[in-house]
Design an enzyme around this catalytic site. Structure first.
Site, PDB file in Angstrom:
ATOM      1  N   ASP A 122       0.856  -1.182   0.000  1.00  0.00           N
ATOM      2  CA  ASP A 122       0.000   0.000   0.000  1.00  0.00           C
ATOM      3  C   ASP A 122       0.889   1.227   0.000  1.00  0.00           C
ATOM      4  OD1 ASP A 122      -3.164   0.312   0.432  1.00  0.00           O
ATOM      5  OD2 ASP A 122      -2.154   2.068   1.224  1.00  0.00           O
ATOM      6  N   ASP A 145      -7.584  -4.598  -5.552  1.00  0.00           N
ATOM      7  CA  ASP A 145      -8.781  -3.954  -4.992  1.00  0.00           C
ATOM      8  C   ASP A 145      -8.508  -2.456  -5.063  1.00  0.00           C
ATOM      9  OD1 ASP A 145     -11.076  -3.293  -3.681  1.00  0.00           O
ATOM     10  OD2 ASP A 145     -10.398  -3.905  -1.699  1.00  0.00           O
ATOM     11  N   CYS A 153     -15.360  -1.503  -5.028  1.00  0.00           N
ATOM     12  CA  CYS A 153     -16.655  -1.378  -4.339  1.00  0.00           C
ATOM     13  C   CYS A 153     -17.395  -0.196  -4.962  1.00  0.00           C
ATOM     14  CB  CYS A 153     -16.485  -1.213  -2.830  1.00  0.00           C
ATOM     15  SG  CYS A 153     -15.386   0.122  -2.319  1.00  0.00           S
TER      16      CYS A 153
END
Length: 444
Positions: free
Chosen positions: A270, A318, A371
């Site tokens: 990340d 993601d 999402c």
């Protein structure tokens, strides 16, 4: 607290939120953090009323305009909410707006007239435009209408309901049944198994999981069923080398570690060290620390990433996205994100997808997930990827997961290389997953 004092707090919260770019959750957390004297039941009532103002933002605004009322602030909306949703009369509302300490000021004549006009009405009205009925900005309504057509109102009605609490049972620590027993011993009941995710549990709202033995012992993690389904589709097997390129707090990393039974290696990356710090603590609690390595990267062009060309059996992306699939939990998002934001995100997503593809070994798989509920971040982007990358082939969802739930029929499906989930159809957050396999031939 007196009912009027609660309403005053809701008004203060709403006006504070409208004057900041902060998330609604952060505004609520800051408000209560500075007012620790407010009790638990008062907090729940105030929070629920505040989020209901946001969930009914468009319809409350439409009614105020329809009644010719010139104000659209928290006070006006709170009054309209009491009249339309709670059926309160002028006298009822006057009892709360009484000017006493901590209560709102006394109603003025224009407000009394407004309440009289709203008396006997409900928050819905046939004359409301589609964007108002679905609680969407006009641009977002137009985009989603392309996808859902006549089903859009039902879809958005589901997004406008609060979500229940989903948990993932960590099979490195125990079984679904042992987790249920542990939770019941802590006084938690009405536990349901999620219909699709094999290790998921669903609880009513308002349960504090952080104090339970199951959470402290790493037996459960808070994770929406859609996110668990994404992990299922990654299909990480024991002994594999896996890259979670946008790992965030590590929820999907931990899910894959459990599927791999702690055998193999997951590199969780990340750009924010604080997120990986959270992932490190969660991995330790879950008993998954031995197979997970954490690494801060600069961006998708990071030199370390570039050195791992064709290295991984699975690459999970993601990607950063609009988050509009989480509207049940974050209803304010629809009013805070614009078309310019979506364009910027889709450009970033395309770059991450390209970089992630380069890290997949021949025969390995690339998993793209958001999402988001927008085609620009999902179908349109992967269709471009399929045109440009002939060295990847789409993997039909039912090939990985024969018992997969049927996707929303437009434009995807079980036999297509993506799965689209929604609260209306599946009871999950809005989520999108596409899976590709690197073939033995083709351009890099």
């Amino acid at each position: 607290m007196k009912p009027g004092a609660r309403i005053a707090a809701v008004i203060e919260l709403y006006d504070g939120w409208t004057h900041t770019r902060d998330d609604a959750d952060r505004v609520v957390s800051g408000y209560f953090g500075n007012r620790r004297y407010i009790g638990g039941s008062d907090r729940r009532d105030i929070g629920e009323r505040f989020y209901n103002l946001i969930r009914h933002q468009a319809r409350l605004g439409w009614w105020l305009a329809e009644c010719g009322y010139e104000y659209q602030d928290g006070r006006a909306r709170a009054i309209a909410q009491l009249a339309l949703q709670n059926g309160r009369s002028v006298d009822d509302i006057s009892d709360m707006f009484n000017g006493e300490e901590f209560c709102p000021d006394v109603l003025h004549p224009a407000e009394r007239h407004l309440i009289s006009k709203l008396s006997g009405q409900t928050i819905d009205h046939d004359a409301q435009p589609g964007a108002v009925k679905t609680e969407l900005p006009k641009w977002l309504y137009a985009e989603l209408l392309k996808l859902h057509h006549e089903n859009l109102q039902a879809e958005m009605a589901a997004y406008n309901q609060p979500a229940k609490l989903d948990l993932r049972v960590n099979t490195l620590r125990g079984s679904v049944d042992s987790a249920i027993r542990s939770l019941e011993q802590d006084g938690i009941h009405n536990i349901e198994k999620t219909p699709y995710a094999p290790n998921g549990l669903r609880l009513p709202l308002g349960v504090n999981m952080l104090v339970t033995a199951a959470y402290k012992d790493g037996l459960i993690e808070i994770q929406d069923e859609a996110s668990q389904i994404c992990v299922r589709l990654a299909d990480a097997q024991p002994g594999m080398t896996v890259l979670d390129m946008c790992a965030g707090g590590g929820g999907k990393t931990l899910g894959m570690a459990a599927d791999m039974r702690g055998r193999g290696r997951i590199l969780a990356c990340d750009t924010h060290g604080a997120r990986l710090d959270s992932a490190r603590k969660r991995a330790k609690r879950a008993g998954a620390g031995d197979c997970i390595q954490l690494r801060i990267i600069a961006d998708e062009r990071d030199s370390w990433l570039r050195s791992k060309s064709g290295f991984f059996d699975r690459v999970l992306l993601d990607v950063p996205c609009s988050g509009l699939g989480t509207l049940r939990r974050n209803p304010a998002l629809r009013w805070r994100i614009g078309q310019r934001d979506i364009r910027a995100l889709s450009l970033q997503q395309a770059k991450i997808l390209k970089a992630g593809a380069g890290r997949v070994t021949k025969g390995g798989r690339l998993i793209y997930a958001t999402c988001s509920i927008l085609g620009e971040e999902n179908e349109r982007l992967i269709e471009t990827f399929m045109r440009d990358r002939k060295d990847f082939k789409p993997v039909p969802i039912n090939e990985i997961w024969p018992d997969a739930p049927a996707s929303v029929p437009v434009p995807g499906g079980k036999d297509k290389p993506w799965l689209r989930l929604s609260p209306n159809v599946h009871g999950t957050d809005g989520f999108f997953v596409a899976v590709f396999e690197r073939t033995a031939k083709g351009n890099k």
